[in-house]
Enzyme design. Sequence first.
Site, PDB file in Angstrom:
ATOM      1  CD  GLU A   1      46.136 -34.086  30.975  1.00 19.69           C
ATOM      2  OE1 GLU A   1      45.420 -34.910  30.380  1.00 19.69           O
ATOM      3  OE2 GLU A   1      47.224 -33.696  30.506  1.00 19.69           O
TER       4      GLU A   1
ATOM      5  CD  GLU B   1      42.412 -35.382  36.019  1.00 18.37           C
ATOM      6  OE1 GLU B   1      42.656 -34.967  34.849  1.00 18.37           O
ATOM      7  OE2 GLU B   1      42.276 -36.583  36.289  1.00 18.37           O
TER       8      GLU B   1
ATOM      9  CB  CYS C   1      45.501 -36.466  25.100  1.00 21.01           C
ATOM     10  SG  CYS C   1      47.200 -36.031  25.362  1.00 21.01           S
TER      11      CYS C   1
ATOM     12  CB  SER D   1      44.737 -37.041  33.075  1.00 25.42           C
ATOM     13  OG  SER D   1      43.688 -36.167  32.732  1.00 25.42           O
TER      14      SER D   1
ATOM     15  CE  LYS E   1      43.873 -38.753  19.182  1.00 31.68           C
ATOM     16  NZ  LYS E   1      43.507 -38.377  20.562  1.00 31.68           N
TER      17      LYS E   1
ATOM     18  CD  GLU F   1      40.511 -40.727  21.801  1.00 28.18           C
ATOM     19  OE1 GLU F   1      41.349 -40.573  22.694  1.00 28.18           O
ATOM     20  OE2 GLU F   1      40.263 -39.845  20.946  1.00 28.18           O
TER      21      GLU F   1
ATOM     22  CD  GLU G   1      28.470 -48.087  28.758  1.00 28.44           C
ATOM     23  OE1 GLU G   1      28.230 -47.269  29.680  1.00 28.44           O
ATOM     24  OE2 GLU G   1      28.325 -49.317  28.862  1.00 28.44           O
TER      25      GLU G   1
ATOM     26  CB  CYS H   1      50.230 -36.113  17.304  1.00 31.42           C
ATOM     27  SG  CYS H   1      49.475 -36.707  18.817  1.00 31.42           S
TER      28      CYS H   1
HETATM   29  S1  SF4 Z   1      49.342 -39.894  16.586  1.00 29.32           S
HETATM   30 FE1  SF4 Z   1      50.455 -41.324  17.839  1.00 29.32          FE
HETATM   31  S2  SF4 Z   1      51.058 -40.115  19.586  1.00 29.32           S
HETATM   32 FE2  SF4 Z   1      49.435 -39.019  18.599  1.00 29.32          FE
HETATM   33  S3  SF4 Z   1      47.584 -39.680  19.596  1.00 29.32           S
HETATM   34 FE3  SF4 Z   1      47.890 -40.964  17.840  1.00 29.32          FE
HETATM   35  S4  SF4 Z   1      48.929 -42.738  18.591  1.00 29.32           S
HETATM   36 FE4  SF4 Z   1      49.172 -41.141  20.111  1.00 29.32          FE
END
Ligand code: SF4
Lengths: 581, 576
Positions: free
Chosen positions: A278, A281, A299, A319, A358, A361, A366, A509
């Site tokens: 990043e 970048e 992220c 990014s 996540k 995610e 793909e 997070c």
């Molecule tokens: S915990 Fe919250 S801030 Fe951290 S990546 Fe997950 S959704 Fe985003």
Amino acid sequence: MITANINGIPVHVRKGTSILEAARKININIPALCKHPDLDATAACGICVVKNNGGGKLLRSCCTPLEAGMNIVTHDDELQEIRKTVLELILSNHPEDCLQCARNNNCELQKMAADFGIRSNPLHRINKGIAPDISTKSINLVPDKCILCGRCINVCQNIQNVWALSFLERGIKTRISAAGDINLADSPCIKCGQCSAHCPTGAIAEYDETSRTWKALYDTEKYCVVQIAPAVRVAIGEAFGYPEGENLTGKLYAALRKLGFKAVFDTSFGADLTVMEEATEFAQRFVNKTGPLPLITSCCPSWVDFMEKYYSDMIEHFSTAKSPQSMVGVLSKTYYAQENKIDPAKMFMVSVMPCTAKKYEITRSEDMFASGYQDIDVSLTTRELARMIKQAGINFEGLPAEEPDHILGDYTGAGVIFGATGGVMEAALRTAHFFVTGENAGIMDFESVRGLKGVKETTVDIAGNKIKVAIAHGIGNVEYVLNKIQQARDEKKELPYHFVEVMACPGGCVGGGGQPYGVTDRLRVSRAKGLYLDDIKQDYHYAHENPYIKKVYDDFLGKPLSEKSHKLLHTVYTPRPLYRR
Amino acid sequence: MKLILLKDTDGKKEEAVFQEKILAEMKKENVQGKWQVVRVADMGIYNKGVAVKILPEGFTYTGLSLDDIPALVRTSIKEGRELGEKSYGLKDKQVKIVLRNCGRIDPENIESYLESGGYQGLKKVLLELKPEQAIEELKESGLRGRGGGGFPVWMKWQFARKPESAEKFIICNGDEGDPGAYMDRSVLEGDPHSVLEGMLTAGYLVGANKGYFYIRAEYPLAITRVQNAVEQARAYGLLGENILGSGFSFEVDIRLGAGAFVCGEETALIASVEGKRGYPSPRPPYPSVKGLWGKPTVINNVETLANIPVVFSRGGKWFSSIGSPTAKGTKVFALTGKIKNSGLVEVPMGITLREIIYDIGGGMLNSYDIKAVQTGGPSGGVISREYLDTPVDYENLQKLGSIMGSGGMIVIDESDCMVDLAKFYMNFCVDESCGKCAPCRIGTTQMLEYLDSVSKGKAREDDLPRLKKVAMAVKKASLCGLGQTSPNPVLSTLRYFEEEYLEHIREGKCRAGKCKDLLQYSILQDQCRKCGLCYRNCPVNAITGNNKQGYIIEREKCIKCGNCFDVCKFEAISRG
Ligand code: SF4
Ligand SMILES: Cc1cc2nc3c(=O)[nH]c(=O)nc-3n(C[C@H](O)[C@H](O)[C@H](O)COP(=O)(O)O)c2cc1C
Ligand code: SF4
Ligand code: SF4
Ligand code: SF4
Ligand code: SF4
Ligand code: FES
């Protein structure tokens, strides 16, 4: 300041302080079920009622400010009786299902029933029988367990500004649902899980993947590896009675090995790698004008989801670097597998995240299969891991600290502060400074990027260049920043920012939707502090100085933004204009 | 054929003399052929001397002497007009302030309102009085809110007047969600300008420049009439910029109510005007401090506002001369139930229930005795007949376990079952609970469950203390007025008629025969002619036997449909 009496004790508080808060200041806890410290009172449960001046109408202490001269009584026979009856009413409309519940032993309603010594309920049972919504594979909605406190809606609307949830129908039929009575997966929901983190009951909880994880761990064919995110280490202790913010990285590694993982990685390594990509970048866009500024961090998957839904005109600003989780995921099934001669087909990669998004995610496009396999097989939340450790009979407190497995486990202080709001920016700027100037920043004032202010705007000097940055956390705060960017762009004015960090969860997070329950701002600060202390403790504070990062580039990737990194470590974004507010 | 009913309500049996006199007078006036003079046994009027009722007009006179007859025959029978002085009831004890213009003026013509003294009060406030004086006048009038709460109007306006704010609002609450009430509708339809004048006065005194009429969408005529009134007022310079040259400007808009009962609650109403879900929110902050769009907002009921012009045109002192010590002026009630004259009545505060029921309402409809009066709409309470002589005002009704509410008044007689009644109202509350807060949402459903089990004979005696406990918790811990008053039907019926509950529970008996599940059907063998009609009509074959031995009903099989009872030609089926 005003003065009043609570249970005969004089209290002095700021004007506007609720009776509930004021009472807490003098160590009187008025039971409250719907009020959450993060949120404005919804006044839904009616448990917190108190008397003023000996009677009349009862006041809801959660939302009634203490006024000068009030004479509040918080507990007497009548109040106790009323509260208990209200609790019995709530329980009469709630499944008696604690043993099969995501919140068993960790539930505000259950705790209150225990505190009140409920032994039987004479009232009629009023069952709901509403089907759960498990469409997102991130969070489950179990309306039967909902006590309609309104916290989730409040957080989703007022903190996150997403408006995915709402109450439907009226009276006894009222139920929580994705707004418009559709599946949550088809709704504006960004899977941040803040609703689940604020829910007092098991009505919204993470989509539980522990069974699949156990199955893999006990499958002798599988080679299970794991990574833990920065924010997990400073929060998991809450599940084991540790003081707030205590860093338990070493014990966590040990516990994960005890669970049967053959290799233990650290997402903070991925964070270092994300910084490399990043910051490169950024430096290229800044110096060589290879792309538009500001550069916006990507992220946080909830943030990405939000942007793809509502601000897809920002895609070019994003990014393309994958998140730390995804980078560790893909490298484990490529580089690590190669180096250690493991068949990636047999590898089972588990990530432990503070995050419910996540889970989304790991299959969001793909690009998440860049290794040729699904890079990450399962993503667990901090809460799920805590349960697994307990279930495995591991005496967490007694575990000696261990080290992570090399290469994908070795991180710098820059990587570990990713877990707090402002951390990504701080880590990236440390390295961007190096990339632009060829030397490390001396003592830079990064304090202005830390802390819980909703939007932090500051200017950082890199070789005489004034880099304007903004940091937003809690998706509700992002609108301000984006509007500024859009406006400047539309009016062809000077850029308001060069670099923007966004984290969907308040506090970043550390305050993630998958973290242990009961988060407050105090806890967010303590957890963040734990990460900043970890930074201090590390030998390296710059991602580019991480010797293992260098090694991965030397051995495998070449250099940042190389063709290989592009293939493995970067992703693309797609507008999802289907969602419109 | 037209009828003249006659009765000596003192029981002195003087009907005959009067009948003769009337007939004689009619002959004199030459109207005898078209009329029939009937002496009746009961007229629902008691102890009021000789009473005469003329149908179909419905003119009713009491306390007549023989000397009154010539005038009566001439005016009421020959000319078809009412004879003022001896007229009974509706005229008698009513005082028309709110309904002063309804039916008298043309509601679609502002001139008509102006002729009746309209906008004089506003003029006085705008041009003659200082705002402080006006508030003082209002205070002296003792006018309290008619939307249910009875909050002093001057105080509410004063609260909203105080804070500095660029924007303030006046809302006229015309949601009228109580199913039995229609006084607000009558006023909006019959005299829209008086409400508008009230709003303008409020706007000026509070410092608001914008008002909203919040009117139930089910009242299209009221909406049209208000729209029309607004346009005319604007044309006359009574609305818009610089009203009557006073420098005061005011605009109004109309918003339509969504239909939920709870949307009449002020905070829910505000949420609904703001386009949000119509949920109540906690107070404080009160709307007068932080209301619509967070700005100071006065929200008053239609009837309250219709009083305002009178307060100022006739003065606070005059206004306060009517009413009881704690409540001044009048209240409009929607009188109904087992009573002869149902309808809207406007009475001075402090009048007794008995006067309303007997003197105005004409007494009981059927031969059953009065049992109780239910006031305050669905979440009001019943008041036992022992308390009929209580003067009606906010505090007294509350002491008796009921409320003024919006002014519903339902007369209940011995053919009504109190458990059934409580259940009926609780059903309403269950349907109308918005669901926001736990005590009301779940508590109303629980109370209904208990009432249902009592009405089905499935309750146990120790359910009653539980029911009371739930009722108390709902009353005390609910967020808004709906929840707080929803237990009234239960608590008040338990207060006065607990023995009826116990009868249902202990004896499985509903004395009024209203609780179907408690009914037992059986065949009275000595009356049965063995025709077998019941046998053939029972849908579940619960009747067995034959035309030799006779028939019996098997209780376990009987579903209490009542077919046998209905078809039997010999009254041989007993129900009880
Ligand atoms: S915990 Fe919250 S801030 Fe951290 S990546 Fe997950 S959704 Fe985003
Ligand atoms: C459930 C509920 C329904 C209500 N419905 C009405 C209504 O239909 N009309 C009304 O004027 N007030 C209604 N009210 C009272 C209003 O909240 C408010 O007190 C009133 O409009 C204030 O006006 P007032 O001071 O002139 O009485 C209701 C209150 C509750 C709790
Ligand atoms: S939500 Fe709480 S009270 Fe309800 S079943 Fe789960 S643990 Fe028990
Ligand atoms: S996960 Fe986040 S966006 Fe989705 S409903 Fe919950 S709070 Fe709203
Ligand atoms: S889902 Fe949880 S947070 Fe949301 S209203 Fe229900 S109990 Fe409250
Ligand atoms: S008392 Fe009833 S109507 Fe009022 S807010 Fe609570 S649930 Fe809604
Ligand atoms: S905590 Fe106050 S009403 Fe729920």
